[in-house]
Write a protein that holds these residues in place. Structure first.
Motif, PDB file in Angstrom:
ATOM      1  N   ILE A 221       0.853  -1.183   0.023  1.00 25.18           N
ATOM      2  CA  ILE A 221      -0.019  -0.005   0.072  1.00 25.18           C
ATOM      3  C   ILE A 221       0.983   1.251   0.058  1.00 25.18           C
ATOM      4  CG2 ILE A 221      -1.775   1.244   1.467  1.00 25.18           C
ATOM      5  CD1 ILE A 221      -2.768  -1.240   2.360  1.00 25.18           C
ATOM      6  N   GLU A 222       1.988   1.152   0.883  1.00 26.28           N
ATOM      7  CA  GLU A 222       2.922   2.287   0.956  1.00 26.28           C
ATOM      8  C   GLU A 222       3.368   2.604  -0.567  1.00 26.28           C
ATOM      9  OE1 GLU A 222       5.129   3.246   5.025  1.00 26.28           O
ATOM     10  OE2 GLU A 222       5.515   1.401   3.858  1.00 26.28           O
ATOM     11  N   GLN A 223       3.874   1.438  -1.122  1.00 19.19           N
ATOM     12  CA  GLN A 223       4.601   1.662  -2.373  1.00 19.19           C
ATOM     13  C   GLN A 223       3.660   1.868  -3.747  1.00 19.19           C
ATOM     14  OE1 GLN A 223       6.596  -2.072  -3.217  1.00 19.19           O
ATOM     15  NE2 GLN A 223       8.516  -1.464  -1.980  1.00 19.19           N
ATOM     16  N   GLN A 224       2.458   1.331  -3.984  1.00 17.81           N
ATOM     17  CA  GLN A 224       1.676   1.078  -4.981  1.00 17.81           C
ATOM     18  C   GLN A 224       0.294   1.947  -4.681  1.00 17.81           C
ATOM     19  OE1 GLN A 224       1.465  -2.784  -6.351  1.00 17.81           O
ATOM     20  NE2 GLN A 224       3.810  -2.991  -6.287  1.00 17.81           N
ATOM     21  N   GLY A 225      -0.004   2.211  -3.489  1.00 15.65           N
ATOM     22  CA  GLY A 225      -1.141   2.686  -3.408  1.00 15.65           C
ATOM     23  C   GLY A 225      -2.380   1.666  -2.616  1.00 15.65           C
ATOM     24  N   TYR A 226      -2.140   0.496  -3.241  1.00 15.30           N
ATOM     25  CA  TYR A 226      -3.021  -0.580  -2.842  1.00 15.30           C
ATOM     26  C   TYR A 226      -2.365  -2.232  -2.922  1.00 15.30           C
ATOM     27  CZ  TYR A 226      -2.561  -1.221  -7.907  1.00 15.30           C
ATOM     28  OH  TYR A 226      -2.265  -1.631  -9.243  1.00 15.30           O
ATOM     29  N   THR A 227      -2.874  -2.906  -2.260  1.00  9.78           N
ATOM     30  CA  THR A 227      -2.260  -4.400  -2.093  1.00  9.78           C
ATOM     31  C   THR A 227      -3.205  -5.227  -2.978  1.00  9.78           C
ATOM     32  OG1 THR A 227      -2.189  -6.389  -0.649  1.00  9.78           O
ATOM     33  CG2 THR A 227      -3.514  -4.408  -0.130  1.00  9.78           C
ATOM     34  N   ALA A 228      -2.485  -5.711  -4.100  1.00 11.91           N
ATOM     35  CA  ALA A 228      -3.061  -6.701  -5.060  1.00 11.91           C
ATOM     36  C   ALA A 228      -3.378  -8.206  -4.648  1.00 11.91           C
ATOM     37  CB  ALA A 228      -2.594  -6.864  -6.313  1.00 11.91           C
ATOM     38  N   LEU A 229      -2.762  -8.382  -3.370  1.00  9.80           N
ATOM     39  CA  LEU A 229      -2.900  -9.805  -2.743  1.00  9.80           C
ATOM     40  C   LEU A 229      -4.093  -9.993  -1.928  1.00  9.80           C
ATOM     41  CD1 LEU A 229       0.895 -10.247  -1.226  1.00  9.80           C
ATOM     42  CD2 LEU A 229      -0.334 -10.975  -3.393  1.00  9.80           C
ATOM     43  N   LEU A 230      -4.765  -8.739  -1.137  1.00  9.74           N
ATOM     44  CA  LEU A 230      -5.668  -8.991  -0.469  1.00  9.74           C
ATOM     45  C   LEU A 230      -7.232  -9.290  -0.968  1.00  9.74           C
ATOM     46  CD1 LEU A 230      -6.895  -8.807   2.496  1.00  9.74           C
ATOM     47  CD2 LEU A 230      -7.361  -6.394   2.155  1.00  9.74           C
ATOM     48  N   PRO A 231      -7.445  -8.836  -2.269  1.00  9.22           N
ATOM     49  CA  PRO A 231      -8.642  -9.125  -2.876  1.00  9.22           C
ATOM     50  C   PRO A 231      -8.353 -11.105  -3.249  1.00  9.22           C
ATOM     51  CG  PRO A 231      -7.894  -7.456  -3.832  1.00  9.22           C
ATOM     52  CD  PRO A 231      -6.845  -7.741  -2.994  1.00  9.22           C
ATOM     53  N   ILE A 232      -7.449 -11.407  -3.558  1.00 11.18           N
ATOM     54  CA  ILE A 232      -7.128 -12.770  -3.813  1.00 11.18           C
ATOM     55  C   ILE A 232      -7.416 -13.721  -2.660  1.00 11.18           C
ATOM     56  CG2 ILE A 232      -5.391 -14.614  -4.527  1.00 11.18           C
ATOM     57  CD1 ILE A 232      -4.319 -12.483  -6.366  1.00 11.18           C
TER      58      ILE A 232
END
Length: 498
Positions: A320-331
């Motif tokens: 979240i710090e780097q990209q603004g979101y975590t793509a792992l959580l929805p998975i």
């Protein structure tokens, strides 16, 4: 639930855990009331599970009573007030009680020494769990602000919303440092002070390893390492600095030594590690998205069962710090969808078992919102096979979302904590809100469907349906899993921590 009802729930729980004299500490997380008890044998598990507001119990290092999100935050203060008001009652300690306490201490010590890695992960999780409410609140505000910005509405308000949503994330390193020092036995404010170095704009004038530093470099991982270092420096000072000057020298040396090591070493190293996490996550989803989603979605429920899922929080926070979101959580959220589909199948197959069906009806709303423990400990895990088929549903949903990541359609979350339907307001990615909601919603539907079908056709073996599908009181009492009762075999105790 009204204040009087919260107080009544607390009053009903207290005598069933041995009364105020048996309670040594009280805390709560997102769904559970966590108690440290003097004598575990005084707890009346069956009576606790029978209380209307109790969704289940889990025995770990603390005794955990599952009350559900929202409710636990309101019941805990009432429980603490009752314990404080009644105070520890005077009672005679018998030889048998001392023996029981000794055996309990021996058991806890043995368990602690037997699983050091697991306990380390839980300690790291305990640093980040208190931050989740702020992450959720700021994430929702960020989502609302993004929607208003895209629509061109309220242009005079959106900058204020952006500041409100971003302020916490800009200083999250300070809060991580504070909690880390507290968790490891140091002075919390010193941990926060050292971690604050990481986000100080002036570090841009400092060079380390031949490169200029950037404010925030190293992020939460750097803050964690800096605060742990501060704890050990403080301990060293406490044992060697004379008492007369301890109040002056110890904090000074702690901040000075830890701060310099952080600036000239930890920030660079943690920054490289954080960058590696981001690169690895992106590569994984870009190149093996469907397979990665299959594995992550399928294994997340066992991680929840073992209480290890919270150890992923630093990774989410870093992304979240780097990209603004975590793509792992929805998975990972697809595991909850598989669990919901599984529970619906159990409800449909066991039409005559009013006890299990009542448990499912009470736990399904929370399951749709991403709170899976009531369904895990109340339904699928005690039944055995349905837990496996729920994981199959989660794997299918994860593969669906991961497949679109391979196609370049990434779906992420701007905060951690919520799951299920509650994650929709926090969705973000690279293709627009409509696409992200469609992919995430499609994954949920796949998880529901596969979890249902796998459980319906493969979740019951032999005489299991005939034994469970009864409405007699005796059979229901024998078959009803009861939230968290015998939630796992003795060789792998269920120790979920939320």
């Amino acid at each position: 639930m009204s204040e009087s009802q919260n107080r009544a729930t607390a009053a009903a729980i207290l005598p069933l855990v041995g009364g105020p004299a048996n309670v040594t500490s009280v805390a709560h997380c997102m769904t559970r009331l966590r108690l440290s008890l003097r004598d575990r044998s005084l707890v009346q598990d069956g009576a606790l599970k029978a209380l209307p507001d109790v969704l289940g119990v889990v025995e770990d290092e603390t005794y955990q009573i599952v009350l559900g999100p929202g409710k636990v935050a309101r019941v805990t203060p009432e429980f603490e007030a009752l314990v404080a008001a009644e105070g520890p009652a005077a009672r005679t300690v018998t030889a048998q009680e001392l023996a029981r306490q000794g055996e309990e201490l021996k058991r806890r010590r043995k368990a602690k020494n037997a699983t050091p890695f697991k306990l380390l992960l839980r300690r790291v999780a305990d640093i980040f769990v208190p931050l989740i409410p702020a992450l959720i609140g700021c994430g929702v505000i960020a989502g609302v602000n993004g929607l208003l910005t895209n629509l061109g509405w309220l242009p005079s308000v959106t900058p204020a919303l952006a500041a409100t949503a971003s302020g916490f994330m800009a200083l999250i390193a300070v809060f991580v440092g504070f909690n880390t020092a507290k968790e490891f036995g140091g002075t919390p404010i010193l941990g926060g002070a050292v971690a604050a170095v990481i986000v100080f704009p002036g570090v841009a004038d400092v060079s380390a390893f031949g490169e200029k530093l950037a404010p925030g470099q190293g992020g939460v991982l750097g803050a964690l390492g800096a605060a742990v270092l501060a704890v050990y420096v403080e301990r060293w000072c406490r044992t060697r600095v004379p008492e007369a000057v301890d109040v002056l020298l110890t904090p000074t040396l702690t901040v000075l030594v830890s701060g310099l090591v952080t600036v000239f070493g930890l920030m660079y190293v943690a920054g490289e590690v954080s960058a590696g996490i981001g690169t690895a996550a992106n590569w994984l989803l870009d190149n093996t998205g469907a397979f990665a989603g299959l594995v992550l979605g399928g294994l997340f429920l066992p991680l929840v069962m073992l209480g290890l899922h919270q150890a992923l929080i630093p990774i989410h926070a870093t992304l979240i710090e780097q990209q603004g979101y975590t793509a792992l959580l929805p998975i990972l959220a697809m595991a909850g969808a598989g669990q919901v589909g599984c529970a619906i199948a159990v409800y449909q197959r066991l039409r005559r078992n009013t006890s299990i069906r009542a448990t499912i009806k009470s736990a399904l709303p929370a399951g749709f919102l991403g709170v899976g423990e009531p369904l895990i400990y109340g339904v699928s895990l005690p039944l055995g096979r349905p837990f496996v088929t729920a994981c199959v549903g989660g794997a299918a949903g994860g593969a669906f979302v991961g497949f679109f990541s391979m196609l370049g359609d990434k779906v992420g979350s701007t905060a951690i904590g919520p799951s299920g339907w509650a994650l929709f307001p926090l969705l973000d990615g690279n293709r627009g809100l409509g696409t992200e909601c469609a992919i995430y919603g499609g994954g949920l539907l796949v998880g529901y469907a596969v979890g249902f079908l796998a459980t319906h056709f493969f979740g019951f073996s032999g005489q299991m349906p005939a034994e469970l599908n009864t409405d007699t009181a005796e059979a229901a009492g024998a078959a009803e899993p009861g939230p968290a009762s015998s939630a796992s075999p003795p060789s792998s105790p269920a120790t979920a921590a939320d």
